[in-house]
Design a protein around this motif. Structure first.
Motif, PDB file in Angstrom:
ATOM      1  N   ALA A  36      -4.210 -69.386  -7.760  1.00  0.00           N
ATOM      2  CA  ALA A  36      -4.028 -69.838  -6.380  1.00  0.00           C
ATOM      3  C   ALA A  36      -4.231 -71.332  -6.231  1.00  0.00           C
ATOM      4  CB  ALA A  36      -5.011 -69.096  -5.465  1.00  0.00           C
ATOM      5  N   GLY A  37      -5.009 -71.922  -7.155  1.00  0.00           N
ATOM      6  CA  GLY A  37      -5.291 -73.341  -6.997  1.00  0.00           C
ATOM      7  C   GLY A  37      -4.305 -74.242  -7.690  1.00  0.00           C
ATOM      8  N   SER A  38      -3.290 -73.711  -8.391  1.00  0.00           N
ATOM      9  CA  SER A  38      -2.331 -74.519  -9.113  1.00  0.00           C
ATOM     10  C   SER A  38      -1.399 -75.221  -8.145  1.00  0.00           C
ATOM     11  CB  SER A  38      -1.499 -73.637 -10.059  1.00  0.00           C
ATOM     12  OG  SER A  38      -2.352 -72.999 -10.987  1.00  0.00           O
ATOM     13  N   PRO A  39      -1.039 -76.477  -8.445  1.00  0.00           N
ATOM     14  CA  PRO A  39      -0.132 -77.201  -7.552  1.00  0.00           C
ATOM     15  C   PRO A  39       1.241 -76.559  -7.514  1.00  0.00           C
ATOM     16  CG  PRO A  39      -0.459 -78.400  -9.606  1.00  0.00           C
ATOM     17  CD  PRO A  39      -1.452 -77.288  -9.605  1.00  0.00           C
ATOM     18  N   VAL A  40       1.879 -76.562  -6.340  1.00  0.00           N
ATOM     19  CA  VAL A  40       3.187 -75.961  -6.159  1.00  0.00           C
ATOM     20  C   VAL A  40       4.250 -77.039  -6.229  1.00  0.00           C
ATOM     21  CG1 VAL A  40       4.667 -74.621  -4.606  1.00  0.00           C
ATOM     22  CG2 VAL A  40       2.206 -74.143  -4.711  1.00  0.00           C
ATOM     23  N   LYS A  41       5.286 -76.754  -7.050  1.00  0.00           N
ATOM     24  CA  LYS A  41       6.385 -77.712  -7.164  1.00  0.00           C
ATOM     25  C   LYS A  41       7.428 -77.431  -6.086  1.00  0.00           C
ATOM     26  CE  LYS A  41       7.309 -76.795 -11.510  1.00  0.00           C
ATOM     27  NZ  LYS A  41       7.879 -76.911 -12.862  1.00  0.00           N
ATOM     28  N   LYS A  42       8.420 -78.325  -5.996  1.00  0.00           N
ATOM     29  CA  LYS A  42       9.428 -78.224  -4.944  1.00  0.00           C
ATOM     30  C   LYS A  42      10.228 -76.932  -5.045  1.00  0.00           C
ATOM     31  CE  LYS A  42      10.033 -83.194  -4.160  1.00  0.00           C
ATOM     32  NZ  LYS A  42      10.989 -84.323  -4.173  1.00  0.00           N
ATOM     33  N   ASP A  43      10.408 -76.430  -6.301  1.00  0.00           N
ATOM     34  CA  ASP A  43      11.212 -75.224  -6.446  1.00  0.00           C
ATOM     35  C   ASP A  43      10.411 -73.954  -6.191  1.00  0.00           C
ATOM     36  OD1 ASP A  43       9.595 -75.064  -8.625  1.00  0.00           O
ATOM     37  OD2 ASP A  43      11.210 -74.944 -10.119  1.00  0.00           O
ATOM     38  N   GLY A  44       9.133 -74.090  -5.773  1.00  0.00           N
ATOM     39  CA  GLY A  44       8.329 -72.935  -5.422  1.00  0.00           C
ATOM     40  C   GLY A  44       7.486 -72.403  -6.550  1.00  0.00           C
ATOM     41  N   THR A  45       7.683 -72.897  -7.805  1.00  0.00           N
ATOM     42  CA  THR A  45       6.875 -72.441  -8.929  1.00  0.00           C
ATOM     43  C   THR A  45       5.641 -73.320  -9.043  1.00  0.00           C
ATOM     44  OG1 THR A  45       8.034 -73.867 -10.504  1.00  0.00           O
ATOM     45  CG2 THR A  45       8.956 -71.661 -10.137  1.00  0.00           C
ATOM     46  N   LYS A  46       4.659 -72.861  -9.812  1.00  0.00           N
ATOM     47  CA  LYS A  46       3.420 -73.592  -9.986  1.00  0.00           C
ATOM     48  C   LYS A  46       3.341 -74.164 -11.389  1.00  0.00           C
ATOM     49  CE  LYS A  46       0.955 -70.749  -6.610  1.00  0.00           C
ATOM     50  NZ  LYS A  46      -0.249 -69.938  -6.347  1.00  0.00           N
ATOM     51  N   ASP A  47       2.721 -75.337 -11.481  1.00  0.00           N
ATOM     52  CA  ASP A  47       2.563 -75.972 -12.778  1.00  0.00           C
ATOM     53  C   ASP A  47       1.792 -75.049 -13.717  1.00  0.00           C
ATOM     54  OD1 ASP A  47       3.909 -78.249 -12.088  1.00  0.00           O
ATOM     55  OD2 ASP A  47       2.100 -79.306 -11.392  1.00  0.00           O
ATOM     56  N   GLY A  48       2.231 -75.029 -14.989  1.00  0.00           N
ATOM     57  CA  GLY A  48       1.512 -74.259 -15.993  1.00  0.00           C
ATOM     58  C   GLY A  48       1.801 -72.777 -15.936  1.00  0.00           C
ATOM     59  N   THR A  49       2.765 -72.361 -15.146  1.00  0.00           N
ATOM     60  CA  THR A  49       3.083 -70.937 -15.062  1.00  0.00           C
ATOM     61  C   THR A  49       4.577 -70.729 -15.280  1.00  0.00           C
ATOM     62  OG1 THR A  49       3.550 -70.948 -12.698  1.00  0.00           O
ATOM     63  CG2 THR A  49       1.249 -70.616 -13.355  1.00  0.00           C
ATOM     64  N   THR A  50       4.930 -69.523 -15.646  1.00  0.00           N
ATOM     65  CA  THR A  50       6.326 -69.115 -15.724  1.00  0.00           C
ATOM     66  C   THR A  50       6.491 -67.902 -14.839  1.00  0.00           C
ATOM     67  OG1 THR A  50       5.878 -67.732 -17.647  1.00  0.00           O
ATOM     68  CG2 THR A  50       6.649 -69.980 -18.070  1.00  0.00           C
ATOM     69  N   GLN A  51       7.694 -67.695 -14.312  1.00  0.00           N
ATOM     70  CA  GLN A  51       7.940 -66.573 -13.425  1.00  0.00           C
ATOM     71  C   GLN A  51       8.038 -65.283 -14.226  1.00  0.00           C
ATOM     72  OE1 GLN A  51      11.444 -67.952 -11.297  1.00  0.00           O
ATOM     73  NE2 GLN A  51      10.196 -68.323  -9.485  1.00  0.00           N
ATOM     74  N   ALA A  52       7.307 -64.263 -13.787  1.00  0.00           N
ATOM     75  CA  ALA A  52       7.326 -62.967 -14.462  1.00  0.00           C
ATOM     76  C   ALA A  52       8.635 -62.251 -14.191  1.00  0.00           C
ATOM     77  CB  ALA A  52       6.159 -62.102 -13.970  1.00  0.00           C
ATOM     78  N   PHE A  53       9.030 -61.365 -15.139  1.00  0.00           N
ATOM     79  CA  PHE A  53      10.209 -60.529 -14.941  1.00  0.00           C
ATOM     80  C   PHE A  53       9.957 -59.563 -13.786  1.00  0.00           C
ATOM     81  CE2 PHE A  53      12.185 -56.380 -15.733  1.00  0.00           C
ATOM     82  CZ  PHE A  53      13.519 -56.745 -15.637  1.00  0.00           C
ATOM     83  N   VAL A  54      10.885 -59.497 -12.863  1.00  0.00           N
ATOM     84  CA  VAL A  54      10.738 -58.609 -11.712  1.00  0.00           C
ATOM     85  C   VAL A  54      11.555 -57.349 -11.969  1.00  0.00           C
ATOM     86  CG1 VAL A  54      11.072 -58.343  -9.234  1.00  0.00           C
ATOM     87  CG2 VAL A  54      10.437 -60.573 -10.182  1.00  0.00           C
ATOM     88  N   PRO A  55      10.906 -56.186 -12.003  1.00  0.00           N
ATOM     89  CA  PRO A  55      11.635 -54.936 -12.235  1.00  0.00           C
ATOM     90  C   PRO A  55      12.616 -54.649 -11.114  1.00  0.00           C
ATOM     91  CG  PRO A  55       9.261 -54.655 -12.509  1.00  0.00           C
ATOM     92  CD  PRO A  55       9.470 -55.986 -11.881  1.00  0.00           C
ATOM     93  N   LEU A  56      13.469 -53.645 -11.373  1.00  0.00           N
ATOM     94  CA  LEU A  56      14.453 -53.230 -10.387  1.00  0.00           C
ATOM     95  C   LEU A  56      13.754 -52.831  -9.096  1.00  0.00           C
ATOM     96  CD1 LEU A  56      17.545 -52.655 -10.182  1.00  0.00           C
ATOM     97  CD2 LEU A  56      17.014 -50.284 -10.764  1.00  0.00           C
ATOM     98  N   ALA A  57      14.148 -53.430  -7.993  1.00  0.00           N
ATOM     99  CA  ALA A  57      13.532 -53.134  -6.707  1.00  0.00           C
ATOM    100  C   ALA A  57      13.933 -51.748  -6.237  1.00  0.00           C
ATOM    101  CB  ALA A  57      13.952 -54.185  -5.683  1.00  0.00           C
ATOM    102  N   ALA A  58      13.113 -51.192  -5.335  1.00  0.00           N
ATOM    103  CA  ALA A  58      13.381 -49.855  -4.817  1.00  0.00           C
ATOM    104  C   ALA A  58      14.753 -49.780  -4.167  1.00  0.00           C
ATOM    105  CB  ALA A  58      12.291 -49.452  -3.834  1.00  0.00           C
ATOM    106  N   ASP A  59      15.119 -50.812  -3.412  1.00  0.00           N
ATOM    107  CA  ASP A  59      16.416 -50.813  -2.744  1.00  0.00           C
ATOM    108  C   ASP A  59      17.557 -50.813  -3.761  1.00  0.00           C
ATOM    109  OD1 ASP A  59      15.285 -50.720  -0.268  1.00  0.00           O
ATOM    110  OD2 ASP A  59      15.528 -52.856   0.167  1.00  0.00           O
ATOM    111  N   ASP A  60      17.370 -51.560  -4.866  1.00  0.00           N
ATOM    112  CA  ASP A  60      18.412 -51.611  -5.894  1.00  0.00           C
ATOM    113  C   ASP A  60      18.608 -50.240  -6.533  1.00  0.00           C
ATOM    114  OD1 ASP A  60      18.798 -54.303  -5.451  1.00  0.00           O
ATOM    115  OD2 ASP A  60      17.386 -54.920  -7.011  1.00  0.00           O
ATOM    116  N   LEU A  61      17.499 -49.550  -6.821  1.00  0.00           N
ATOM    117  CA  LEU A  61      17.591 -48.218  -7.424  1.00  0.00           C
ATOM    118  C   LEU A  61      18.242 -47.241  -6.454  1.00  0.00           C
ATOM    119  CD1 LEU A  61      17.005 -46.462  -9.853  1.00  0.00           C
ATOM    120  CD2 LEU A  61      14.709 -46.049  -8.953  1.00  0.00           C
ATOM    121  N   GLN A  62      17.858 -47.321  -5.201  1.00  0.00           N
ATOM    122  CA  GLN A  62      18.468 -46.444  -4.207  1.00  0.00           C
ATOM    123  C   GLN A  62      19.964 -46.702  -4.102  1.00  0.00           C
ATOM    124  OE1 GLN A  62      16.725 -45.116  -0.259  1.00  0.00           O
ATOM    125  NE2 GLN A  62      18.064 -46.775   0.439  1.00  0.00           N
TER     126      GLN A  62
END
Length: 364
Positions: A36-62
């Motif tokens: 929570a304390g990591s600085p946020v960049k303009k693209d919405g991601t935080k320094d020192g992190t990578t975006q996790a894989f997001v599984p298929l959403a419930a709406d997509d499966l439906q």
């Protein structure tokens, strides 16, 4: 475990709507989830992190479910033979419909209702093959817009794969149930009592999708919209008084459906079953404790596999290959796992002495 075919429906039960909510859970990063304390960049991601894989959403499966149902359900029909109901799958644009042999029984003409019309169509039997519990009927008149299903490759079916069962359980036409592939390669024997064919079928697809009376002959479909099997059997639980065991159903694999249906449509019969045969008729024999102890040979087909190997009427078969034989069902299951022309060894008892001979299996 016993199995029973689920071919027909007589009573119409009240419908209880079930709403299934599918929840998708995202896995936490191995490096931790508190940043929570990591600085946020303009693209919405935080320094020192990578975006996790997001599984298929419930709406997509439906939406995937809805797409498959929209595309495939019009190809699944209700079949009425006399006062009994079953299901079928439109096989081609000429009006051929594939179903179970136990659905058609001894009938020659049928009333067919499609998913998108209440008009009753008439159809006639092309051929029934009880040995594999498959049959083909043909509509007298092909309605406009009739859509053939896509028959998939059952060799690619995987355990855990999501599937939908489509048919007319208990006479409720165009019903859909959901589950997974629980196992593949099952060899299952169907009861021969009542309307059953007594067939022993190899390489069946086991599914947790509900298979009820009236589902037989319908479609087991993957999320790619391809039919991977024809629902045929439901397991029965003796502790439930012989009632259907929930979540254990079986479907004839699509590869066998295609093999048999293509032959019937082309020649009007099955010319190459692909099923091994010993070339005998027999009966189950019991030992002194009244337990099944083998199969007594009643008749030997001249020139067949058993005849060529020297097996005679009166011999009691106790083993084929590595499989112990105690009943006609176990004999059928052992042969279902083999192929015509395959060599195996058959052990039998003659005049109190055990013998073993090599046999080249014939074709059923």
């Amino acid at each position: 475990m016993a199995v029973t075919r689920a071919p027909v429906s007589r009573p119409l039960l009240p419908i209880t709507a079930l709403v299934i909510t599918v929840l998708a859970c995202a896995a936490a990063l191995l490096s931790g989830c508190s940043d929570a304390g990591s600085p946020v960049k303009k693209d919405g991601t935080k320094d020192g992190t990578t975006q996790a894989f997001v599984p298929l959403a419930a709406d997509d499966l439906q939406n995937a479910y809805l797409k498959v149902i929209k595309n495939v359900l019009p190809s699944v029909v209700q079949i009425q033979a006399s006062d009994e109901l079953g299901s079928g799958v439109v096989y081609d644009d000429r009006g051929h419909i594939v179903t179970n042999a136990h659905v058609v029984g001894t009938e020659k003409t049928f009333r067919v209702t499609t998913a998108n019309s209440q008009n009753v169509l008439t159809a006639n039997l092309v051929y029934t093959y009880p040995g594999q519990d498959l049959a083909v009927i043909k509509l007298d008149k092909v309605p406009s817009g009739l859509k053939a299903a896509t028959i998939g490759n059952s060799e690619k079916v995987q355990v855990g794969q999501i599937v939908l069962a489509m048919g007319s359980p208990l006479g409720l036409s165009s019903s859909v149930t959901e589950g997974i592939v629980s196992a593949t390669g099952r060899t299952v024997s169907e009861g021969g009592n009542g309307d059953g064919t007594g067939a022993t079928i190899a390489n069946m697809v086991q599914t947790s999708a509900a298979i009820n009376p009236g589902n037989s002959g319908g479609a087991l479909v993957g999320l790619n919209g391809q039919v991977i099997g024809i629902p045929t059997l439901a397991a029965t639980d003796p502790s439930l008084g012989g009632g259907t065991a929930p979540g254990i159903g079986f479907a004839i694999p699509a590869s066998m459906v295609r093999t048999i249906a293509d032959q019937i449509i082309k020649t009007g019969k099955v010319t190459d079953s692909g099923r091994a045969a010993l070339g005998i008729t027999g009966r189950t024999v019991l030992d002194e404790t009244y337990a099944p102890a083998g199969v007594a040979v009643v008749e030997v087909k001249p020139g067949g596999a058993a005849d060529t190997a020297g097996i005679r009427p009166g011999d009691i078969i106790t083993r084929i290959g590595t499989n112990d034989i105690t009943t006609l069902t176990s004999l059928a299951e052992a042969l279902a796992a083999d192929k015509p022309g395959q060599r195996t060894r058959v052990t039998f008892v003659r005049d109190g002495a055990e013998r073993t001979v090599g046999v080249r299996l014939g074709e059923q």
